[in-house]
Scaffold this motif. Sequence first.
Motif, mmCIF file in Angstrom:
data_model
loop_
_atom_site.group_PDB
_atom_site.id
_atom_site.type_symbol
_atom_site.label_atom_id
_atom_site.label_comp_id
_atom_site.label_asym_id
_atom_site.label_seq_id
_atom_site.Cartn_x
_atom_site.Cartn_y
_atom_site.Cartn_z
ATOM 1 N N GLN A 153 35.515 23.884 -22.544
ATOM 2 C CA GLN A 153 35.201 24.866 -21.505
ATOM 3 C C GLN A 153 34.395 26.026 -22.074
ATOM 4 O OE1 GLN A 153 38.117 27.851 -19.736
ATOM 5 N NE2 GLN A 153 38.117 26.302 -18.122
ATOM 6 N N ASP A 187 35.998 15.310 -13.236
ATOM 7 C CA ASP A 187 37.374 15.603 -12.838
ATOM 8 C C ASP A 187 38.361 14.495 -13.205
ATOM 9 O OD1 ASP A 187 37.098 13.600 -10.918
ATOM 10 O OD2 ASP A 187 36.985 14.975 -9.222
ATOM 11 N N SER A 204 34.068 28.587 -17.604
ATOM 12 C CA SER A 204 35.356 28.822 -16.955
ATOM 13 C C SER A 204 35.230 29.153 -15.469
ATOM 14 C CB SER A 204 36.119 29.937 -17.674
ATOM 15 O OG SER A 204 35.384 31.151 -17.658
ATOM 16 N N SER A 207 35.148 24.885 -11.163
ATOM 17 C CA SER A 207 36.399 24.742 -10.419
ATOM 18 C C SER A 207 36.534 23.339 -9.835
ATOM 19 C CB SER A 207 36.476 25.782 -9.296
ATOM 20 O OG SER A 207 35.401 25.596 -8.380
ATOM 21 N N ASP A 208 37.756 23.022 -9.430
ATOM 22 C CA ASP A 208 38.038 21.762 -8.747
ATOM 23 C C ASP A 208 39.121 22.021 -7.704
ATOM 24 O OD1 ASP A 208 37.712 18.649 -8.825
ATOM 25 O OD2 ASP A 208 39.859 19.017 -8.734
ATOM 26 N N GLY A 234 42.592 20.578 -8.151
ATOM 27 C CA GLY A 234 43.385 20.988 -9.300
ATOM 28 C C GLY A 234 43.332 20.010 -10.458
ATOM 29 N N ASP A 235 42.342 19.115 -10.465
ATOM 30 C CA ASP A 235 42.224 18.155 -11.560
ATOM 31 C C ASP A 235 41.840 18.861 -12.858
ATOM 32 O OD1 ASP A 235 42.771 15.962 -9.910
ATOM 33 O OD2 ASP A 235 40.676 15.777 -9.318
ATOM 34 N N THR A 236 42.262 18.305 -13.966
ATOM 35 C CA THR A 236 41.849 18.809 -15.272
ATOM 36 C C THR A 236 40.418 18.360 -15.536
ATOM 37 O OG1 THR A 236 44.109 18.746 -16.125
ATOM 38 C CG2 THR A 236 42.338 18.785 -17.742
ATOM 39 N N LEU A 237 39.550 19.291 -15.866
ATOM 40 C CA LEU A 237 38.134 18.995 -16.002
ATOM 41 C C LEU A 237 37.746 18.733 -17.453
ATOM 42 C CD1 LEU A 237 36.667 21.703 -13.582
ATOM 43 C CD2 LEU A 237 37.021 19.278 -13.119
#
Length: 265
Positions: A148, A168, A122, A125-126, A129-132
């Motif tokens: 995650q 991403d 957790s 990061s991106d 703001g993309d969903t990883l």
Amino acid sequence: QDETEILITVNAAPVSVAGTDIVIAPGTMVSFYGSDSFDPDGGALSYRWEFDDLGLPLDAAKVERVYVSPGVWGAQLIVTDNSGVANAAAVDTRTIRVNHPPIANAGPEILTDILKVELDASASSDADGDTLLYRWDLGDGSPVRFGQKITHFYTNAGHYPVTLQIDDGSGVENANAIDATTVSINARPVAQAGGNRDVCSGEPILFDASASRDADADLLRYRWNFGDGTNADIINPTKTYEQPGTYAVTLEVQDETGGVHGTDV
């Protein structure tokens, strides 16, 4: 009687076509084509590209340029017909998103004596703001896991290299990132204090913990509790009981990691 005739030409506005929005990696060459633009009246068009990160416009139907810095950038295509009237120009825009690479964080190294391990990505990061998407290689030959946060049961104690790969979802060259951590599962040492004994008061007793062992071959620390309020921290202490009675002697061994113990009574 006299007549005269004039022609009124009502200009059709041109249509500007700047192209579709795109996502790219930094350093990618991007081509801007204005040639899909058209004039319904069939007239010739002039082309001007304006970029929000450049100070000057570029007058050409086709422009090529490289974006270096991640971010969201706009391009505006202005096409103008040769009518000279108010609706002689038309504008279309195109958005170029230069992808930030995601940052993978597999978490700190794990040292435990429990086969059940929880892994947490957790802290990844991106900046866009993309969903990883999270992909774990757990280092023990088991199938890859996704998520995650995951829980994994290792079969045996040992040292396992764990690799986290994140994506991403942008599909560009810098869409992925990798981080690694280590899971070290320490086998509990086994304490061997020896068997029960019947002795006389005042008689020296030699205790021996040398049969104690550690599967990881770690060095052991020893702590004897003789049941009468006295202790010793060597492998084979000598103890004399002056008062008759029954004493529960406890041996605790600790491996060199400092966190794993074994006990025998």
